[in-house]
Design a protein around this motif. Structure first.
Motif, mmCIF file in Angstrom:
data_model
loop_
_atom_site.group_PDB
_atom_site.id
_atom_site.type_symbol
_atom_site.label_atom_id
_atom_site.label_comp_id
_atom_site.label_asym_id
_atom_site.label_seq_id
_atom_site.Cartn_x
_atom_site.Cartn_y
_atom_site.Cartn_z
ATOM 1 N N MET A 20 3.557 2.899 5.826
ATOM 2 C CA MET A 20 2.433 2.005 6.047
ATOM 3 C C MET A 20 2.883 0.655 6.584
ATOM 4 N N THR A 21 4.100 0.258 6.302
ATOM 5 C CA THR A 21 4.582 -1.018 6.822
ATOM 6 C C THR A 21 4.553 -1.039 8.337
ATOM 7 N N HIS A 77 2.410 0.279 10.358
ATOM 8 C CA HIS A 77 1.073 -0.005 10.865
ATOM 9 C C HIS A 77 0.757 -1.485 10.737
ATOM 10 N N VAL A 78 1.098 -2.039 9.610
ATOM 11 C CA VAL A 78 0.792 -3.446 9.371
ATOM 12 C C VAL A 78 1.475 -4.347 10.387
ATOM 13 N N ASN A 79 2.754 -4.153 10.578
ATOM 14 C CA ASN A 79 3.483 -5.017 11.500
ATOM 15 C C ASN A 79 2.987 -4.874 12.932
ATOM 16 N N THR A 132 -0.367 -6.700 13.373
ATOM 17 C CA THR A 132 -0.175 -8.144 13.312
ATOM 18 C C THR A 132 0.262 -8.684 14.666
ATOM 19 N N SER A 180 -0.200 -12.172 7.759
ATOM 20 C CA SER A 180 -0.295 -11.057 6.815
ATOM 21 C C SER A 180 -1.576 -11.098 5.985
ATOM 22 N N ASP A 207 -4.548 -8.378 5.845
ATOM 23 C CA ASP A 207 -4.975 -7.742 4.600
ATOM 24 C C ASP A 207 -6.493 -7.739 4.487
ATOM 25 N N LEU A 253 -6.903 -3.728 3.111
ATOM 26 C CA LEU A 253 -5.787 -2.938 2.604
ATOM 27 C C LEU A 253 -5.763 -2.940 1.075
ATOM 28 N N SER A 282 -0.868 -5.750 -0.441
ATOM 29 C CA SER A 282 -0.525 -6.827 0.482
ATOM 30 C C SER A 282 0.661 -6.416 1.347
ATOM 31 N N CYS A 283 0.538 -6.617 2.655
ATOM 32 C CA CYS A 283 1.651 -6.286 3.549
ATOM 33 C C CYS A 283 2.742 -7.347 3.493
ATOM 34 N N TYR A 295 6.164 -6.325 2.164
ATOM 35 C CA TYR A 295 6.995 -5.527 3.057
ATOM 36 C C TYR A 295 7.656 -6.400 4.122
#
Length: 261
Positions: A1-2, A4-6, A9, A236, A240, A245, A248-249, A252
């Motif tokens: 999942m990290t 996707h978050v990065n 962003t 981040s 979120d 989410l 919290s990203c 990560y």
């Protein structure tokens, strides 16, 4: 999942504005945001069959080699559980290299998770001279395109019980193999002036996410680790909230961040 978050962003765009995403390997199943159209490329028909018949992945998403849907109408259970998302998913049985060479689409985001049953990342998907990477370079949006690659640790860090030592809670060292993969993706995809590449570790599963992002403005043409990290952290909380989410990203991003040289 990290991963996707990065990736999201770095886009600096709301989720509803994404044009198209591509997943290589059907292990990636989360991150299907509002408005996103997703191509999923899976080489193994058994994986496709298992995912749609036993794991709840929508049958409507399965495509024929000619690009038509195998099933013309969604199942009732797909409509209930996927709530329209299934209409924007396109699951292709294909070799990743062949797919990217044949397609004419431009992708905002590409996720690569292509380890085989023997835990090998095929060389043709990371060799800097490979047709795959050079075709991907042309199919990635030139201004904000991003690629995320799931990488397995290759540095022999596990203890006798199969767990990572506590000293590695914040970082996952990269062996020669993973380092070569990172440099290959960065050199081919990042561009000479507007792209960066970094990894974020998940030591408890011995994985790292490589992110290659275009359109990241550099200071004096040179990427600065603190500048990149601070920019990611500043976005981040916004992400979120936007993605709603369940975690919290930030945890990560702050853990094991490495800027790829």
């Amino acid at each position: 999942m990290t991963s996707h978050v990065n990736m999201k962003t770095q886009h600096h765009r709301s989720s509803s504005e994404f044009k198209r995403m591509k997943f290589t390997g059907q292990g990636q199943r989360s991150g299907f945001s509002k408005g996103v159209v997703v191509d999923i490329v899976e080489i193994d028909p058994l994986v496709i069959s298992a995912s749609t018949q036993a794991m709840g992945f929508p049958r409507l998403s399965v495509m024929t080699p000619l690009g038509d849907r195998v099933h013309s109408k969604p199942d009732l259970i797909d409509e209930v559980f996927w709530k329209g998302i299934h209409e924007r998913l396109f699951l292709h049985e294909s070799d990743a290299e062949k797919f990217i060479l044949d397609t004419t689409r431009i992708y905002d985001m590409v996720f690569v998770d292509a380890y085989d049953g023997e835990d090998i990342f095929p060389r043709k998907l990371w060799d800097p001279e490979s047709p795959f990477l050079h075709a991907l370079e042309k199919r990635l949006h030139p201004e904000h395109g991003a690629v995320v690659v799931n990488l397995h640790a290759d540095s022999g860090i596990l203890g006798g019980d199969g767990s990572a030592p506590s000293v590695l809670d914040g970082i996952l060292p990269m062996g020669k193999y993973v380092s070569r993969v990172c440099r290959a993706y960065k050199n081919v995809l990042a561009g000479k002036s507007s792209g960066i590449a970094f990894t974020v570790s998940a030591p408890w599963v011995c994985n790292a996410s490589l992110v290659v992002s275009r359109g990241f403005r550099r200071h004096n043409g040179i990427p600065d680790r603190d500048m990149v990290l601070n920019r990611l952290i500043s976005k981040s909380l916004e992400l979120d909230t936007m993605m709603n989410l369940p975690f919290s990203c930030l945890q990560y991003i702050k853990r094991g961040f490495i800027l790829v040289d």
